[in-house]
Design a protein around this motif. Structure first.
Motif, PDB file in Angstrom:
ATOM      1  N   LYS A  28      -3.132   4.042  -2.596  1.00  0.00           N
ATOM      2  CA  LYS A  28      -3.296   3.038  -3.653  1.00  0.00           C
ATOM      3  C   LYS A  28      -2.406   1.840  -3.340  1.00  0.00           C
ATOM      4  N   GLY A  29      -2.759   0.711  -3.919  1.00  0.00           N
ATOM      5  CA  GLY A  29      -1.981  -0.492  -3.711  1.00  0.00           C
ATOM      6  C   GLY A  29      -2.782  -1.729  -4.039  1.00  0.00           C
ATOM      7  N   VAL A  50       0.856  -1.187   0.000  1.00  0.00           N
ATOM      8  CA  VAL A  50       0.000   0.000   0.000  1.00  0.00           C
ATOM      9  C   VAL A  50       0.892   1.237   0.000  1.00  0.00           C
TER      10      VAL A  50
END
Length: 234
Positions: free
Chosen positions: A223-224, A214
């Motif tokens: 995001k991830g 992440v």
């Protein structure tokens, strides 16, 4: 008579020179003390990571933390550095009822102590290997709090106004209120993680084999990807 006067002047000159030399020696003595103290302080600061990594110091730090909280913490090993990565291994946490709620095989922090001091919100990269957590859900109260004729929970009384939910978006400008969020920046890598959610009846929901990464660029830009298995043991 003239010779006596000359001898006296010579003696006075020698005395003044001796006083001047003595004053210079005293100044140099104090200067040496100040330089020595400064060097000792620099040496102590440089040795802080080494001292903190000693077993006796680690036990003292953990004991001090345990005395200030209802939780109990155990750490098998950790090492810190001013510039290089910091490492921790064998972390376990028990709650006030003696239940193990966190276990961590090992973890590493990319930033050293200097990086954390200069910008604590930019933590670089954190890697968590073999981390597991247990969440115990509290028992729900079955007592009725509403009297006869009163609207139940989740019901709206006649004529009552409904409050519109807020979403953290500035509707006037169309932009999010990101300035209120901490500017946390970094990457978290999880390997072989597990989360166990235990209900009051003893049944559990297990999220296992958690692997992923992440990236956080302030809390409004996350995001991830995560891979995991979900198993209901109830």
């Amino acid at each position: 008579m003239a010779n006596k006067i000359n001898n006296q002047q010579d003696q006075d000159g020698v005395t003044e020179k001796g006083r001047g030399a003595g004053g210079k020696k005293k100044k140099r003595w104090w200067l040496r003390i100040l330089v020595s103290i400064f060097l000792l302080i620099i040496l102590f600061i440089a040795l802080i990571p080494t001292l903190a990594s000693l077993t006796s110091v680690r036990h003292a730090i953990v004991s001090a933390i345990n005395e200030q909280t209802d939780y109990r913490i155990e750490v098998q090993e950790f090492s810190v550095s001013w510039r290089d990565s910091c490492h921790l291994a064998g972390l376990k946490v028990w709650d006030g009822e003696g239940r193990e709620i966190v276990a961590l095989e090992k973890a590493s922090l990319g930033n050293g102590l200097i990086g954390m001091i200069m910008d604590p919100m930019a933590f670089g990269e954190i890697t968590l290997d073999g981390v597991s957590a247990v969440v115990y859900l509290p028992e729900e109260s079955t007592k009725k709090t509403q009297g006869a004729g009163e609207p139940g929970k989740g019901e709206r009384a006649p004529g009552a106004r409904v409050k519109q939910p807020t979403s953290g978006i500035d509707h006037a400008s169309g932009e999010g209120s990101g300035e209120d969020l901490p500017a946390i920046i970094g990457t978290c890598v999880v390997r072989n993680g597990q989360v166990r959610i235990v209900r009051p009846d003893g049944k559990a929901l297990v999220v296992s084999e958690i692997d992923g990464q992440v990236e956080v660029n302030t809390l409004d830009k996350v995001k991830g990807h995560l891979n995991f298995n979900l198993n209901d043991q109830g």
